[in-house]
Design an enzyme around this catalytic site. Structure first.
Site, PDB file in Angstrom:
ATOM      1  N   GLY A 242     -12.485   2.484   1.695  1.00  0.00           N
ATOM      2  CA  GLY A 242     -11.390   1.594   1.363  1.00  0.00           C
ATOM      3  C   GLY A 242     -10.326   2.233   0.477  1.00  0.00           C
ATOM      4  O   GLY A 242     -10.450   3.374   0.023  1.00  0.00           O
ATOM      5  N   HIS A 243      -9.275   1.468   0.207  1.00  0.00           N
ATOM      6  CA  HIS A 243      -8.158   2.000  -0.577  1.00  0.00           C
ATOM      7  C   HIS A 243      -8.573   2.247  -2.034  1.00  0.00           C
ATOM      8  O   HIS A 243      -9.435   1.567  -2.580  1.00  0.00           O
ATOM      9  CB  HIS A 243      -6.938   1.091  -0.498  1.00  0.00           C
ATOM     10  CG  HIS A 243      -7.148  -0.307  -0.989  1.00  0.00           C
ATOM     11  ND1 HIS A 243      -6.276  -1.331  -0.727  1.00  0.00           N
ATOM     12  CD2 HIS A 243      -8.133  -0.870  -1.725  1.00  0.00           C
ATOM     13  CE1 HIS A 243      -6.702  -2.441  -1.285  1.00  0.00           C
ATOM     14  NE2 HIS A 243      -7.823  -2.184  -1.903  1.00  0.00           N
ATOM     15  N   ASN A 244      -7.968   3.271  -2.620  1.00  0.00           N
ATOM     16  CA  ASN A 244      -8.179   3.665  -4.021  1.00  0.00           C
ATOM     17  C   ASN A 244      -9.565   4.233  -4.303  1.00  0.00           C
ATOM     18  O   ASN A 244      -9.927   4.439  -5.470  1.00  0.00           O
ATOM     19  CB  ASN A 244      -7.950   2.490  -4.983  1.00  0.00           C
ATOM     20  CG  ASN A 244      -6.579   1.874  -4.858  1.00  0.00           C
ATOM     21  OD1 ASN A 244      -5.627   2.542  -4.449  1.00  0.00           O
ATOM     22  ND2 ASN A 244      -6.460   0.605  -5.180  1.00  0.00           N
TER      23      ASN A 244
ATOM     24  N   GLN B 212       0.865  -1.178   0.000  1.00  0.00           N
ATOM     25  CA  GLN B 212       0.000   0.000   0.000  1.00  0.00           C
ATOM     26  C   GLN B 212       0.906   1.234   0.000  1.00  0.00           C
ATOM     27  O   GLN B 212       1.519   1.564   1.022  1.00  0.00           O
ATOM     28  CB  GLN B 212      -0.919  -0.003   1.225  1.00  0.00           C
ATOM     29  CG  GLN B 212      -1.737  -1.283   1.383  1.00  0.00           C
ATOM     30  CD  GLN B 212      -2.840  -1.412   0.348  1.00  0.00           C
ATOM     31  OE1 GLN B 212      -3.824  -0.662   0.367  1.00  0.00           O
ATOM     32  NE2 GLN B 212      -2.705  -2.371  -0.552  1.00  0.00           N
TER      33      GLN B 212
END
Length: 341
Positions: A240-242, A199
């Site tokens: 969440g990521h992105n 990440q």
């Protein structure tokens, strides 16, 4: 009263009472002789009839239900007008202040020598500001907040008590309420061995965003997680990521956005909405509370249900299911003693 009329644009047909002083605001059932209240729904007509308030902002249709002692202030948007007055009476409530009630850098805070702080900054006891972090003028870092290395926070921001912020760039006038976790690793693993995916992205939070208490926003995996200008995120949400969230979106409590979700501008999510990864909600899209979104939502449409579907389809299915259930209940023969024996 005269100042309230100027502030709200409401009408008043009782010129003799324009000098009456309003000192506070209150709901209909609790208001007293120096309070302003409002009504916008038929649900509160009974409370209007017995209110002890001095004045009431209301839709014109409620005037006949009001007591004779009440100063009537008809307006097309009573609640918005009420909020304008409330804000005027309590301007300090619009932006969090230091829980330590200081306006300086308190003893007991820890600031790395390479951190850069603008003028007029408040840093409460127990706060930690890491290497090369930059804090803009007029910002507040509340008690026990942790600002990680290289984090940039713009001017006039408020970072609540107990927040942790890493790998993040924050614009101006951003409010982050207590207990938020921003910039930590997203949930990324592959294969049966659950190999961790690196990440390495950031979180970008643009100007005038407000983030509710206990919300978590993961850093990007291979691109940045972005929260657009003036978006409002409620308490206990998971981003969440992105994820990319556009401008002026509203995300209500306990909603969860999986990795790589995209919300375009002016999207509204009700409470406890869950969105699967890589789904896009188009500009102006709306999702009803408690829905689970598995597919893209076209711009300007309203979806609901689990799994979510267009609003009218969802409502027709609910009605059909209710009819089938009722018909099934009617055809069931009641059990008798002989049946049971």
């Amino acid at each position: 009263m005269a100042e309230i009329i100027v502030l709200t644009g409401a009408e008043c047909h009782d010129a003799a009472r324009l000098s009456h002083v309003i000192t506070d605001v209150a709901p209909l059932e609790l208001a007293g002789p120096n309070d302003l209240t409002f009504i916008e729904s038929n649900k509160y007509v009974d409370a209007l009839a017995t209110t002890r308030a001095a004045a009431c902002l209301m839709l014109q249709r409620f005037e006949s239900h009001a007591p004779s002692t009440l100063i009537l202030l008809p307006t097309r948007q009573p609640y918005r007008a009420f909020v304008n007055v409330h804000s005027e009476l309590y301007p300090q409530s619009l932006r969090p202040t230091s829980p330590f009630e200081t306006n300086d850098i308190a003893q007991g805070s820890t600031i790395h020598p390479t951190a850069r702080l603008g003028s007029g900054i408040t840093v409460d006891p127990g706060a930690v500001i890491g290497p090369r972090a930059e804090i803009g003028a007029g910002s507040i870092i509340a008690a026990t907040a942790v600002i990680g290395p290289d984090v940039v926070i713009g001017r006039d921001c408020s970072i609540g008590a107990g927040c942790s912020i890493t790998h993040t760039l924050i614009g101006e006038r951003v409010v982050i309420h207590p207990g938020c976790r921003i910039g930590q690793d997203g949930f990324g693993y592959i294969g049966a061995t659950q190999q961790k995916v690196p990440q390495t992205g950031r979180v970008i939070i643009q100007d005038d965003v407000e983030i509710g208490a206990g919300t978590t926003i993961d850093r990007g995996g291979i691109r940045d997680t972005i929260i657009g200008e003036a978006t409002k995120i409620d308490n206990l949400c998971q981003i969440g990521h992105n994820v990319v969230i556009g401008r002026h979106c509203v995300i209500v409590a306990q909603s969860g956005l999986s990795g790589s979700v995209t919300l375009e501008d002016f999207v509204v999510l009700g409470g406890r909405v869950a969105i699967a990864s890589h789904v896009t909600i188009g500009r102006g899209g709306r999702v009803a509370g408690g829905s689970g979104v598995m597919n893209d939502v076209p711009p300007g449409t309203t979806w609901g249900g689990y799994p979510a579907r267009p609003r009218m389809q969802w409502l027709r299915q609910l009605v059909t299911l209710a009819r089938l259930t009722k018909a099934g209940d009617a055809t069931e023969a009641p059990s008798t003693l002989s049946d049971q024996s």
